[in-house]
Design an enzyme around this catalytic site. Structure first.
Site, mmCIF file in Angstrom:
data_model
loop_
_atom_site.group_PDB
_atom_site.id
_atom_site.type_symbol
_atom_site.label_atom_id
_atom_site.label_comp_id
_atom_site.label_asym_id
_atom_site.label_seq_id
_atom_site.Cartn_x
_atom_site.Cartn_y
_atom_site.Cartn_z
ATOM 1 N N GLU A 36 -49.440 10.410 -23.164
ATOM 2 C CA GLU A 36 -48.150 11.036 -23.468
ATOM 3 C C GLU A 36 -46.950 10.173 -23.117
ATOM 4 O OE1 GLU A 36 -46.309 15.557 -23.116
ATOM 5 O OE2 GLU A 36 -47.932 14.924 -21.789
ATOM 6 N N GLU A 202 -42.593 34.931 -2.348
ATOM 7 C CA GLU A 202 -43.613 34.081 -1.735
ATOM 8 C C GLU A 202 -44.735 34.953 -1.174
ATOM 9 O OE1 GLU A 202 -46.128 31.673 -0.423
ATOM 10 O OE2 GLU A 202 -44.392 30.723 -1.371
ATOM 11 N N HIS A 443 -23.720 4.138 15.290
ATOM 12 C CA HIS A 443 -22.773 5.259 15.360
ATOM 13 C C HIS A 443 -21.561 4.949 14.471
ATOM 14 C CE1 HIS A 443 -20.335 8.457 17.148
ATOM 15 N NE2 HIS A 443 -19.339 7.572 17.199
#
Length: 464
Positions: A36, A202, A443
């Site tokens: 495909e 769920e 940082h």
């Protein structure tokens, strides 16, 4: 006479095409067969186009928050057709890229449907007829497709699989998503952000059931804040279809109720593409639609391997790619070929907020008998997260109390799908808590939370 190769790969998804490239790099004459799309489901109908769509919804969400950042954005809206068009263009670009990689690496590409009539033989039905190929080694990398439950089958109109959701015939107003794994939650997040009234059902006792329980609980609260309805320990028993709506029979807590939706997305797992290859006739063992292999992806039939989704969980593109490399190196006779360990593979879900994890959850580590130390650090304690306007999230780390080994890491929040790789590398290098504590994190970054979570596990957290 059949064309002869050292290796034939069946399936050009992220497992198959990567296996073919690595095999060619190692000097193996290689062919790849695809029925495909080059790039497979992941690139064309999965990982990539969904991320493009989710990026659009993320930008849309941020546009609505412009005022928070001192900006002005009036008349905010979206063009769903344009969103989808961009998603498909991204997939097309990468699809063409895979074709280029095959040419670059001198891999023979055969477009067609493959069967394995005998050991070392591959027959391919192409547009021009049937081609017969032979090889000492064959890798089956045919992937998987959406599982469809009886009565919940997709029709492409009102009931969708992921493929329909990627090219929607309409924008849902009232959406039901069945299943809260990565696929279900990502589509729920996308359509909910664009304004669909979204309900997620769920069957397990929590959403994102493969994740750490704390992460699942945090995610549920965030999704509910965004307006989603989350039904856990619930099941869709039946869908009544009409022209403009679907009535879902949802059973929860011993009660069955009917709810109307204009669209349903079924995301209840996957089924391996094992049919029509002739695997059983060769003596390959197939269980629950997946090929049974050893840790090196060997099927038990000499020279025949299975990788990726067809070879079982975790069903992740990066797992398939690594297996492809491993098998190619095994075939080429490379020394020190290491099997792919499932617990070393990170899982990423690109909902909002993002979810990422690697290794054992807290519960799994306890179940395996580890004495553990657990650390946490919240996004609200991180300067970069606050500056980004993303203070909702958490980093959690799980260590072996005896050895300091990092057993697992679990995150939810902005950009955690990028952050998780730090812990993946740490686990691969077998770093201990001491190594991580002594590492200097830059940082201001979100990654500082990874450091702080480690420190917290050993009662040394600084910024919270």
């Amino acid at each position: 006479m059949a064309d002869s190769y050292d290796l034939i790969v069946i399936g050009a998804g992220p497992g198959g095409y990567v296996a073919a490239i690595r095999a060619s790099q190692l000097g193996l004459k290689t062919a790849i067969i695809e029925r495909e799309h080059m790039g497979g489901i992941c690139l064309n109908w999965g990982c990539i186009p969904t991320k493009a769509m989710l990026r659009s919804s993320e930008v849309f969400h941020l546009m609505h928050r412009a005022k928070e950042f001192g900006l002005k954005a009036d008349g905010i809206g979206y063009d769903l057709d344009a969103v989808i068009k961009r998603s498909r263009a991204v997939a097309k670009q990468l699809n063409q890229g895979v074709g280029h990689l095959m040419k670059k690496n001198k891999v023979t590409v055969v477009m067609g449907e493959a069967t394995i009539p005998a050991k070392g033989k591959v027959s391919v039905k192409t547009d021009k007829g049937t081609e017969e190929l032979s090889a000492k080694n064959i890798i089956v990398a045919t992937g998987a497709r959406a599982r469809e439950l009886p009565g919940l089958e997709a029709d492409g109109d009102r009931v969708w699989t992921y493929k329909h959701a990627l090219q929607p015939p309409h924008m849902p107003k009232n959406l039901l998503v069945i299943g809260s794994g990565a696929i279900g939650i990502e589509f729920a997040s996308f359509y909910n952000t664009l304004g669909a009234e979204t309900t997620v059902v769920e069957v397990m006792d929590r959403i994102l059931p493969v994740e750490d329980e704390e992460i699942s609980g945090f995610a549920k609260k965030q999704f509910e804040k965004q307006g989603m309805t989350i039904l856990q320990k619930a099941m869709v028993k039946k869908l009544d279809r009409a022209k403009t709506k679907v009535t879902a029979h949802i059973e929860a807590g011993g009660k069955a109720e009917k709810h109307d939706f204009d669209t349903v997305i079924s995301a209840v797992g996957i089924v391996g593409n094992t049919e029509g290859l002739g695997l059983e006739d060769l003596g390959v063992k197939v269980e629950k639609s997946h090929v049974v292999t050893d840790e090196y992806c060997r099927t038990g039939v000499e020279g025949l391997y299975a990788i990726g989704d067809i070879a079982g969980a975790p069903w992740l593109a990066h797992k398939a790619s690594h297996e492809g490399v491993m098998v190619a190196e095994l075939i080429a006779g490379k020394n020190n070929v290491h099997p792919v360990k499932p617990e070393a593979i990170a899982g990423c879900t690109y909902c909002h907020p993002q979810v990422a994890s690697v290794g054992y959850s807290e519960a799994k580590a306890k179940e395996l008998g580890y004495d553990i130390k657990v650390g946490h650090f919240p996004f609200i304690g991180n300067g970069k997260a606050i500056a980004l306007g993303e203070p909702e999230g958490m980093v959690k780390t799980v260590f072996d109390a005896k050895t300091g080994e990092l057993l697992g890491a679990h995150m939810i929040g902005a950009e955690v799908t990028e952050l998780i790789q730090g812990y993946v590398v740490g686990r691969q290098l077998e770093t201990t808590e001491q190594d991580l504590m002594e590492t200097v994190f830059p940082h201001p970054t979100l990654s500082e939370m990874m450091h702080e979570s480690v420190l917290d596990a050993y009662d040394r957290v600084i910024h919270y």
